[in-house]
Write an enzyme that holds these catalytic residues in place. Structure first.
Site, PDB file in Angstrom:
ATOM      1  N   TRP A  30       0.808  -1.226   0.000  1.00 25.83           N
ATOM      2  CA  TRP A  30       0.000   0.000   0.000  1.00 25.83           C
ATOM      3  C   TRP A  30       0.843   1.279   0.000  1.00 25.83           C
ATOM      4  CZ3 TRP A  30      -5.061   1.804   0.274  1.00 25.83           C
ATOM      5  CH2 TRP A  30      -5.212   3.106   0.784  1.00 25.83           C
TER       6      TRP A  30
ATOM      7  N   ASN B 176       0.012   5.722   0.344  1.00 20.79           N
ATOM      8  CA  ASN B 176      -0.833   6.903   0.218  1.00 20.79           C
ATOM      9  C   ASN B 176       0.053   8.130   0.076  1.00 20.79           C
ATOM     10  OD1 ASN B 176      -1.166   5.849   3.168  1.00 20.79           O
ATOM     11  ND2 ASN B 176      -1.767   7.941   3.450  1.00 20.79           N
ATOM     12  N   ASP B 177      -0.118   9.155   0.854  1.00 24.05           N
ATOM     13  CA  ASP B 177       0.493  10.466   0.577  1.00 24.05           C
ATOM     14  C   ASP B 177       1.979  10.448   0.180  1.00 24.05           C
ATOM     15  OD1 ASP B 177      -1.832  10.669   2.018  1.00 24.05           O
ATOM     16  OD2 ASP B 177      -0.956  11.799   3.670  1.00 24.05           O
TER      17      ASP B 177
ATOM     18  N   GLN C 186       3.863   7.528   2.290  1.00 22.70           N
ATOM     19  CA  GLN C 186       3.159   6.718   3.275  1.00 22.70           C
ATOM     20  C   GLN C 186       3.047   5.301   2.735  1.00 22.70           C
ATOM     21  OE1 GLN C 186       1.279   7.981   6.530  1.00 22.70           O
ATOM     22  NE2 GLN C 186       3.373   8.611   6.080  1.00 22.70           N
TER      23      GLN C 186
ATOM     24  N   SER D 147       2.400  11.495   7.691  1.00 22.45           N
ATOM     25  CA  SER D 147       2.945  12.376   6.644  1.00 22.45           C
ATOM     26  C   SER D 147       3.783  13.524   7.179  1.00 22.45           C
ATOM     27  CB  SER D 147       1.806  12.923   5.796  1.00 22.45           C
ATOM     28  OG  SER D 147       1.331  11.884   4.985  1.00 22.45           O
TER      29      SER D 147
ATOM     30  N   ARG E 152      -1.492  17.208  12.477  1.00 23.83           N
ATOM     31  CA  ARG E 152      -0.583  16.337  11.733  1.00 23.83           C
ATOM     32  C   ARG E 152      -0.059  16.967  10.445  1.00 23.83           C
ATOM     33  NH1 ARG E 152      -5.611  13.686  11.693  1.00 23.83           N
ATOM     34  NH2 ARG E 152      -6.654  13.552   9.687  1.00 23.83           N
ATOM     35  N   ASP E 153       0.867  16.238   9.835  1.00 21.03           N
ATOM     36  CA  ASP E 153       1.404  16.502   8.503  1.00 21.03           C
ATOM     37  C   ASP E 153       2.202  17.806   8.429  1.00 21.03           C
ATOM     38  OD1 ASP E 153      -0.196  14.262   8.040  1.00 21.03           O
ATOM     39  OD2 ASP E 153      -1.884  15.468   7.357  1.00 21.03           O
TER      40      ASP E 153
HETATM   41  C1  FRU Z   1      -3.846  11.891   4.480  1.00 19.32           C
HETATM   42  C2  FRU Z   1      -3.482  11.300   5.819  1.00 19.32           C
HETATM   43  C3  FRU Z   1      -2.600  12.228   6.624  1.00 19.32           C
HETATM   44  C4  FRU Z   1      -1.867  11.282   7.508  1.00 19.32           C
HETATM   45  C5  FRU Z   1      -1.671  10.097   6.614  1.00 19.32           C
HETATM   46  C6  FRU Z   1      -1.664   8.782   7.309  1.00 19.32           C
HETATM   47  O1  FRU Z   1      -4.121  10.920   3.520  1.00 19.32           O
HETATM   48  O2  FRU Z   1      -4.648  10.983   6.546  1.00 19.32           O
HETATM   49  O3  FRU Z   1      -3.300  13.214   7.302  1.00 19.32           O
HETATM   50  O4  FRU Z   1      -0.668  11.793   7.973  1.00 19.32           O
HETATM   51  O5  FRU Z   1      -2.709  10.121   5.679  1.00 19.32           O
HETATM   52  O6  FRU Z   1      -1.357   7.753   6.431  1.00 19.32           O
END
Ligand code: FRU
Length: 494
Positions: free
Chosen positions: A61, A63-64, A80, A121, A185-186
């Protein structure tokens, strides 16, 4: 990568012998069970839905995009990643490098979960002035700041060109949690030349009951720092629309370096344009939309870009586990890197987005036609067959038209002044030259549409028909097509 102290003596010896730990006072506490990259070599890039000119992880998987930064000839793309599964979980920073943002080489996972935290992230910068004091030899330190989930914002640094990281502050928070729904976050950090400070923008949840509608809302908190470790709150930018993965970037307007504006955007790529003085962000409060498609999220730009370009990569989210369902060894893909520009338009200053020119290195066959009627254009297109496509059309919108590329249908609706794909409207008002245009990138599981030279962009998960390599235009045969360009692309994995 670094490892957990307990029960992994062999790895300790290895790390000590390679001098990775000896140079640091950080206690390595990352958990090596997540370092699964040695199993990725069994996978290749040739599955039915495997993107051929977009980044995806060999396995598992994603993501970001995270920590996008350029250093010494390499663009770093962290992301991610679940290192042990094809669904979201066990968040780890995966890693890939590229010389051109198009051909990527995936490397061992860079930052692994430790203690009670998984690694959410964040962003990365090059510590040019060695403010952290960790530089080894001439190689600048790359500093990553991320959310250690449930435990505030933490950091790690790399003295080996982004390959492996040691934890700052033993992995503990450099910005402590506010305690509001564990939500903030992030962190996105960058160097602000005018104030000679590092800036962090962080998404903060409002104090609301978890699960309530207000729980989703947030604001942007801005911090400054002189040393990347001590962060002082400077201001809040409070908007109901902001949600996750905030970014703040500066861009010239119409290429004029003396007239720069700041763009603040969130994960859903809503944005506002304004000014930033190093502490406070002021905008006209007009919320705009950076992507009209169904699959674009959590984009960020490269820090330290060698040529000043702001190049954006987003996660093409929301495909409902389609890769996994089709038996792919991976789940998720990133958008094609695109350059951001601010331009004056009739409506005011707007963000434009355009695929980076490095795509041209992938062209194998190109076809160009100028000033022909629609019926002639269809004739010209009939013999062209291509699996991976970069298609552009410009026409006088005297009528609605329909385009079919590898079985994927999109149209221009004259009365709405918009293109449509998959029931989504992509605004394309008639330009000053009396024309509208559309550029379309088609890969094995994505379609990206750029209307009116990047004034409106829409990104989608989409699978072209396997047995259909052709393309056609239909509508009033007399519609004037002023330009038609088709490039067939080769895979970046060849
Ligand atoms: C966005 C998010 C971020 C977080 C990350 C976790 O897609 O929810 O806010 O840091 O994904 O995977």
């Amino acid at each position: 990568m670094i490892c957990k102290k307990v029960s992994l003596s062999a790895i300790w010896i290895l790390l000590l012998s390679t001098n990775i730990l000896a140079q640091s006072d950080s206690i390595p506490v990352q958990d090596m069970q997540w370092q699964t990259f040695n199993t990725y070599k069994d996978v290749d890039y040739n599955q039915t839905l495997r993107p051929q000119f977009h980044f995806s992880s060999l396995k598992n998987w994603i993501n970001d995009p995270n920590g996008m930064v350029y250093y010494n000839g390499e663009y770093h793309l962290y992301f991610q990643h679940n290192p042990v599964g094809i669904k979201w979980g066990n968040m780890t920073w995966g890693h890939a490098v590229s010389a051109d943002m198009v051909h990527w080489k995936q490397l061992p996972h860079a930052i692994l979960p430790y203690g009670k935290s998984t690694i959410f992230s964040g962003s990365a910068v090059v510590d040019e002035q060695n403010v952290l004091g960790k530089q080894v030899g001439k190689t600048k330190t790359i500093v990553a700041i991320y959310t250690a989930w449930g435990n505030g914002q933490s950091g790690a640094y790399s003295t080996d060109k982004g390959r492996s990281f040691l934890l700052l502050n033993n992995g503990g928070p450099i910005v402590k949690p506010t305690g509001i729904n564990k939500g903030e976050r992030d962190p996105s950090i960058f160097w602000h030349e005018a104030s000679k400070k590092w800036i962090m923008v962080l998404w903060i949840k409002r104090a609301a009951k978890e699960g309530s509608a207000a729980d989703k809302m947030g604001k942007v908190r801005i911090f400054t720092s002189h040393n990347l470790t001590d962060w002082t709150m400077a201001s809040d930018f409070d908007r109901e629309w902001v949600y996750e993965c905030m970014n703040l970037i500066e861009l010239p307007v119409d290429g004029n370096k003396k007239n720069k504006k700041w763009v603040v955007f969130d994960a859903g790529f809503h944005y506002e344009i304004g000014d930033f003085d190093g502490k406070t962000l002021t905008t006209d409060s007009i919320k705009l939309q950076g992507d009209f498609g169904k699959n674009y999220y959590a984009a960020q730009t490269f820090n330290n870009s060698p040529d000043g370009r702001k190049v954006l990569i987003g996660w093409m989210n929301g495909s409902n586990g389609a890769h996994e369902k089709e038996g792919m060894p991976f789940s998720g893909q990133f958008s094609f890197p695109s350059k951001l520009d601010l331009k004056n338009t009739k409506e005011g200053i707007r963000l434009f987005r355009w695929p980076i020119k490095e795509i041209e290195a992938l062209y194998t066959k190109s076809y160009q036609f100028k000033n022909l009627h629609l019926d002639k254009a269809t004739e010209k297109l009939a013999p062209i067959k291509a699996a991976l496509i970069d298609f552009s059309i410009e026409f006088e919108p005297t009528d609605s038209i329909k385009l079919t590329l590898r079985g994927l249908e999109m149209s221009y609706n004259k009365s709405l002044g918009a293109f449509a794909y998959n029931s989504v409207m992509i605004p394309a008002p008639i330009r000053e030259n009396g024309k509208v245009s559309l550029r379309v990138l088609i890969d094995r599981s994505s379609i990206e549409l750029f209307a009116n030279e990047g004034a409106s962009v829409a990104s989608f998960f989409g699978v072209p028909k396997a047995d259909e390599l052709g393309m056609s235009i239909s509508g009033n045969g007399n519609t004037k097509i002023t330009s038609l360009v088709v490039h067939e692309l080769k895979s970046v994995w060849q």
